[in-house]
Write a protein that holds these residues in place. Structure first.
Motif, PDB file in Angstrom:
ATOM      1  N   ALA A 287      13.828  -0.130   3.325  1.00  0.00           N
ATOM      2  CA  ALA A 287      13.496   1.099   4.045  1.00  0.00           C
ATOM      3  C   ALA A 287      14.481   1.356   5.183  1.00  0.00           C
ATOM      4  O   ALA A 287      14.912   2.494   5.405  1.00  0.00           O
ATOM      5  CB  ALA A 287      12.068   1.025   4.572  1.00  0.00           C
TER       6      ALA A 287
ATOM      7  N   ARG B 270      17.085   4.565   4.903  1.00  0.00           N
ATOM      8  CA  ARG B 270      16.491   5.611   5.726  1.00  0.00           C
ATOM      9  C   ARG B 270      17.372   6.869   5.707  1.00  0.00           C
ATOM     10  O   ARG B 270      18.580   6.814   5.903  1.00  0.00           O
ATOM     11  CB  ARG B 270      16.309   5.136   7.163  1.00  0.00           C
ATOM     12  CG  ARG B 270      15.623   6.169   8.065  1.00  0.00           C
ATOM     13  CD  ARG B 270      15.413   5.655   9.479  1.00  0.00           C
ATOM     14  NE  ARG B 270      14.412   4.591   9.519  1.00  0.00           N
ATOM     15  CZ  ARG B 270      14.678   3.332   9.797  1.00  0.00           C
ATOM     16  NH1 ARG B 270      15.920   2.967  10.072  1.00  0.00           N
ATOM     17  NH2 ARG B 270      13.717   2.437   9.818  1.00  0.00           N
TER      18      ARG B 270
ATOM     19  N   ASP C  15       0.832  -1.197   0.000  1.00  0.00           N
ATOM     20  CA  ASP C  15       0.000   0.000   0.000  1.00  0.00           C
ATOM     21  C   ASP C  15       0.874   1.257   0.000  1.00  0.00           C
ATOM     22  O   ASP C  15       1.999   1.254   0.512  1.00  0.00           O
ATOM     23  CB  ASP C  15      -0.919   0.024   1.223  1.00  0.00           C
ATOM     24  CG  ASP C  15      -2.032  -1.015   1.134  1.00  0.00           C
ATOM     25  OD1 ASP C  15      -2.260  -1.530   0.017  1.00  0.00           O
ATOM     26  OD2 ASP C  15      -2.655  -1.302   2.168  1.00  0.00           O
ATOM     27  N   LEU C  16       0.337   2.325  -0.540  1.00  0.00           N
ATOM     28  CA  LEU C  16       1.041   3.603  -0.572  1.00  0.00           C
ATOM     29  C   LEU C  16       1.004   4.257   0.804  1.00  0.00           C
ATOM     30  O   LEU C  16       0.005   4.149   1.524  1.00  0.00           O
ATOM     31  CB  LEU C  16       0.390   4.538  -1.594  1.00  0.00           C
ATOM     32  CG  LEU C  16       0.294   4.025  -3.040  1.00  0.00           C
ATOM     33  CD1 LEU C  16      -0.498   5.013  -3.883  1.00  0.00           C
ATOM     34  CD2 LEU C  16       1.680   3.815  -3.635  1.00  0.00           C
ATOM     35  N   ASP C  17       2.094   4.938   1.167  1.00  0.00           N
ATOM     36  CA  ASP C  17       2.048   5.723   2.395  1.00  0.00           C
ATOM     37  C   ASP C  17       1.263   7.012   2.144  1.00  0.00           C
ATOM     38  O   ASP C  17       0.831   7.291   1.018  1.00  0.00           O
ATOM     39  CB  ASP C  17       3.458   6.015   2.912  1.00  0.00           C
ATOM     40  CG  ASP C  17       4.325   6.760   1.900  1.00  0.00           C
ATOM     41  OD1 ASP C  17       3.767   7.490   1.051  1.00  0.00           O
ATOM     42  OD2 ASP C  17       5.558   6.612   1.940  1.00  0.00           O
ATOM     43  N   ALA C  18       1.074   7.820   3.190  1.00  0.00           N
ATOM     44  CA  ALA C  18       0.211   8.996   3.089  1.00  0.00           C
ATOM     45  C   ALA C  18       0.723   9.982   2.048  1.00  0.00           C
ATOM     46  O   ALA C  18      -0.059  10.538   1.253  1.00  0.00           O
ATOM     47  CB  ALA C  18       0.092   9.668   4.455  1.00  0.00           C
ATOM     48  N   GLU C  19       2.034  10.207   2.011  1.00  0.00           N
ATOM     49  CA  GLU C  19       2.606  11.173   1.065  1.00  0.00           C
ATOM     50  C   GLU C  19       2.447  10.700  -0.373  1.00  0.00           C
ATOM     51  O   GLU C  19       2.052  11.465  -1.256  1.00  0.00           O
ATOM     52  CB  GLU C  19       4.080  11.393   1.386  1.00  0.00           C
ATOM     53  CG  GLU C  19       4.766  12.406   0.473  1.00  0.00           C
ATOM     54  CD  GLU C  19       6.239  12.575   0.792  1.00  0.00           C
ATOM     55  OE1 GLU C  19       6.931  13.308   0.062  1.00  0.00           O
ATOM     56  OE2 GLU C  19       6.707  11.966   1.794  1.00  0.00           O
TER      57      GLU C  19
ATOM     58  N   SER D 259      13.222   5.132  -1.586  1.00  0.00           N
ATOM     59  CA  SER D 259      12.319   4.186  -0.940  1.00  0.00           C
ATOM     60  C   SER D 259      12.517   2.753  -1.397  1.00  0.00           C
ATOM     61  O   SER D 259      12.059   1.825  -0.737  1.00  0.00           O
ATOM     62  CB  SER D 259      10.858   4.594  -1.193  1.00  0.00           C
ATOM     63  OG  SER D 259      10.567   4.628  -2.588  1.00  0.00           O
TER      64      SER D 259
ATOM     65  N   ARG E  22      10.864  -5.026   1.210  1.00  0.00           N
ATOM     66  CA  ARG E  22      10.721  -3.565   1.218  1.00  0.00           C
ATOM     67  C   ARG E  22      11.101  -2.983   2.581  1.00  0.00           C
ATOM     68  O   ARG E  22      11.664  -1.887   2.665  1.00  0.00           O
ATOM     69  CB  ARG E  22       9.288  -3.188   0.858  1.00  0.00           C
ATOM     70  CG  ARG E  22       8.913  -3.353  -0.606  1.00  0.00           C
ATOM     71  CD  ARG E  22       9.467  -2.227  -1.450  1.00  0.00           C
ATOM     72  NE  ARG E  22       9.067  -2.333  -2.845  1.00  0.00           N
ATOM     73  CZ  ARG E  22       8.375  -1.404  -3.495  1.00  0.00           C
ATOM     74  NH1 ARG E  22       8.010  -0.301  -2.874  1.00  0.00           N
ATOM     75  NH2 ARG E  22       8.056  -1.572  -4.769  1.00  0.00           N
ATOM     76  N   GLN E  23      10.787  -3.709   3.643  1.00  0.00           N
ATOM     77  CA  GLN E  23      11.151  -3.239   4.974  1.00  0.00           C
ATOM     78  C   GLN E  23      12.664  -3.192   5.143  1.00  0.00           C
ATOM     79  O   GLN E  23      13.214  -2.251   5.732  1.00  0.00           O
ATOM     80  CB  GLN E  23      10.509  -4.137   6.035  1.00  0.00           C
ATOM     81  CG  GLN E  23      10.777  -3.703   7.467  1.00  0.00           C
ATOM     82  CD  GLN E  23      10.239  -2.324   7.779  1.00  0.00           C
ATOM     83  OE1 GLN E  23       9.202  -1.923   7.265  1.00  0.00           O
ATOM     84  NE2 GLN E  23      10.946  -1.579   8.621  1.00  0.00           N
TER      85      GLN E  23
ATOM     86  N   ARG F 205       3.782   5.958  -8.983  1.00  0.00           N
ATOM     87  CA  ARG F 205       3.755   5.097  -7.792  1.00  0.00           C
ATOM     88  C   ARG F 205       3.074   3.762  -8.056  1.00  0.00           C
ATOM     89  O   ARG F 205       2.804   3.009  -7.120  1.00  0.00           O
ATOM     90  CB  ARG F 205       3.053   5.791  -6.633  1.00  0.00           C
ATOM     91  CG  ARG F 205       3.610   7.154  -6.282  1.00  0.00           C
ATOM     92  CD  ARG F 205       4.953   7.046  -5.597  1.00  0.00           C
ATOM     93  NE  ARG F 205       5.464   8.358  -5.194  1.00  0.00           N
ATOM     94  CZ  ARG F 205       6.525   8.541  -4.417  1.00  0.00           C
ATOM     95  NH1 ARG F 205       7.194   7.488  -3.990  1.00  0.00           N
ATOM     96  NH2 ARG F 205       6.937   9.744  -4.114  1.00  0.00           N
TER      97      ARG F 205
ATOM     98  N   VAL G  98      -5.235   3.998  -1.576  1.00  0.00           N
ATOM     99  CA  VAL G  98      -3.935   3.605  -1.026  1.00  0.00           C
ATOM    100  C   VAL G  98      -3.296   2.498  -1.853  1.00  0.00           C
ATOM    101  O   VAL G  98      -2.177   2.082  -1.561  1.00  0.00           O
ATOM    102  CB  VAL G  98      -4.067   3.138   0.438  1.00  0.00           C
ATOM    103  CG1 VAL G  98      -4.559   4.273   1.318  1.00  0.00           C
ATOM    104  CG2 VAL G  98      -4.999   1.933   0.557  1.00  0.00           C
TER     105      VAL G  98
END
Length: 504
Positions: free
Chosen positions: A423, A427, A238-242, A432, A419-420, A297, A263
């Protein structure tokens, strides 16, 4: 003098415009200055009629409306409500109208406020400029509320807006203009387990989803190229808020209204007859985003890629590198986001049988095959990280591989873990995923294990691999390491990455 604020939209970037209304005792007239286009010039008649219906007709005086800064072109009918409110403020009917409130909306002759496209980037621009409140059409309210950090109000009519601004008018119930209902707001997710007999293709799709890599699928008709590509969006997180707000801004400008917010990563699959303008964006008046921006995205899938005109495909070269597209026209320029994953799918020749084993013989001459595949230029192909041959499926492969492909849920969980890892490693860098890292990083902090890049270095020295290709193989090698829970790419990860890039 009455003042209100409006928003001028250029691409997906908004600019706050101050609307000034001045009334004089000269002969009656109505003029709008400040580089309005034809649609905005027609606001005179819409405002005049809507004001009369709202029981606050325009005075029989000379009305001059100035849109400042005057050097910025203003386009569209979204200024109607702000112009009407500025005039009512100058007349003293709506004393609470001020430049601290931005008004967005088109006026109908019946006084109702109609929805307009591009509300999300308009509200973002108002918030960033320090505007306290934004008034939007009721039909755009759900869309505008996704923007945090600013007060948003919905209005159904000019009369309701005037009452909110202090006009002493009795309220009247007016049915608002609403956008059409969404037909299918949630796209169907295709299961990766449905793919049979394409183990390399499945691994390639998972790697593309994990690292954000571009992909090229080459194979005969019916081999499963489109099937593989359609399963890529379901593997993406899912997409983050930004990111979701960036996607919603593009979708809002495209006219999707309340369906703009999601999202989930977008999916665009334009037909091969699309023009460069449809793919990249543009227009003779209001500049609109193309498919590459609507897919930001997310995934841009170009099926039958060799049927696209070569000039159309080559227009993707710059967006694939920069992640943005700037469109220049005589009416101005606009910048749109274009950070998407591109997936190309093509047949090996016009008849589709070149290189097939056990199938019909190819009837195309070697020169025809070269010319057909040459429609995808070398510089564009050099920007594609993963290149996979998708073979024809036989009954033997079906029996041998049936049930071996992971489900979309299991593969998506694997992708999320990778992906984690990315990230945590990236960081603070502004990146991303692995597909975004730069060459200098790959040769310094992101270098592979000692001796792991021997095969790559040899290919670079012999000229079979460009410097860009070296970087892209290393980005893919990092994805292999993240999927394999390895701290740093070694020789095995580099070999697997090189194999996915040169699998054609």
């Amino acid at each position: 003098m009455g003042r209100a604020s409006a928003i001028a939209l250029v691409g997906v970037q908004g600019r706050v415009i101050e609307v000034e209304a001045h009334l004089t005792s000269q002969l009656p007239g109505f003029s709008i200055i400040g580089l309005p286009d034809a649609a905005l010039g027609e606001a005179r008649e819409r405002v005049r009629s809507a004001s009369a219906v709202a029981d606050c007709p325009l005075p029989a005086r000379r009305i001059t409306v100035n849109l400042t800064p005057a050097s910025i072109p203003k386009r569209g009918s979204g200024f109607d409500l702000a112009i009407a409110m500025a005039i009512l403020g100058a007349e003293g009917i709506a004393p609470e109208v001020s430049r601290d409130v931005a008004y967005i909306g088109e006026l109908g002759l019946d006084g109702r406020v109609r929805p307009v496209p591009g509300v999300i980037p308009m509200v973002i621009a108002a918030r960033d400029a320090g505007v306290e409140r934004v008034v939007v059409p009721v039909g755009n309210l759900e869309e505008a509320l996704v923007v945090p950090g600013i007060e948003v109000l919905g209005t159904a009519s000019l009369r309701a807006s005037a009452i909110t601004a202090g006009a002493l008018l009795p309220p009247v119930d007016i049915e608002p203009v609403l956008p059409p209902a969404a037909l299918d707001p949630v796209p169907r997710v295709h299961d990766l387990a449905d793919v049979i007999g394409n183990a390399v293709g499945v691994r390639a799709v998972i790697a593309a989803a994990a690292g954000g890599h571009h992909m090229f699928l080459l194979g005969p008709p019916g081999a499963g190229k489109t099937m593989l590509a359609e399963r890529l969006p379901g593997l993406l997180p899912d997409l983050d808020a930004e990111a979701a707000l960036e996607v919603a801004s593009v979708r809002s400008v495209s006219g999707l209204g309340n369906q703009s917010w999601s999202v989930r990563p977008p999916w665009e699959a334009p037909h091969h007859s699309s023009s460069a303008m449809a793919l990249i964006g543009g227009g003779s008046g209001l500049l609109r985003p193309g498919a590459v921006s609507r897919a930001t995205r997310g995934v841009l899938f170009l099926d039958e890629a060799t049927e696209f005109p070569r000039a159309v495909l080559d227009a993707l070269r710059q967006p694939l590198e920069s992640g943005r597209i700037t469109i220049h026209r005589s009416v101005g320029s606009a910048e749109f986001p274009a950070r998407c994953q591109v997936v190309l799918a093509a047949n090996p020749c016009p008849c589709g049988n070149a290189g097939s084993r056990g199938g019909p013989l190819c009837s195309c001459s070697p020169s025809t095959v070269r010319k057909y595949l040459g429609r995808i230029s070398g510089p564009l192909l050099d920007r594609i990280d993963i290149r996979v041959a998708v073979p024809r499926v036989t009954t033997g492969t079906i029996r041998a591989t049936e049930g071996t492909a992971p489900t979309t849920a299991a593969a998506a969980e694997h992708v999320a873990i990778a992906r984690q890892r990315m990230a945590e490693r990236l960081r603070g860098t502004g990146w991303s995923c692995n597909a975004e890292v730069t060459g200098p990083w790959l040769r310094s902090e992101g270098r592979a294990e000692p001796g792991a890049t021997t095969a790559l270095d040899r290919a670079l020295d012999f000229g079979t691999l460009t410097m860009r290709g070296w970087d892209r193989v290393m980005r893919l090698a990092w994805t292999m390491a993240d999927l394999g829970d390895v701290s740093r790419p070694g020789a095995d990860e580099v070999r697997r990455a090189l194999a996915l890039r040169s699998a054609l």
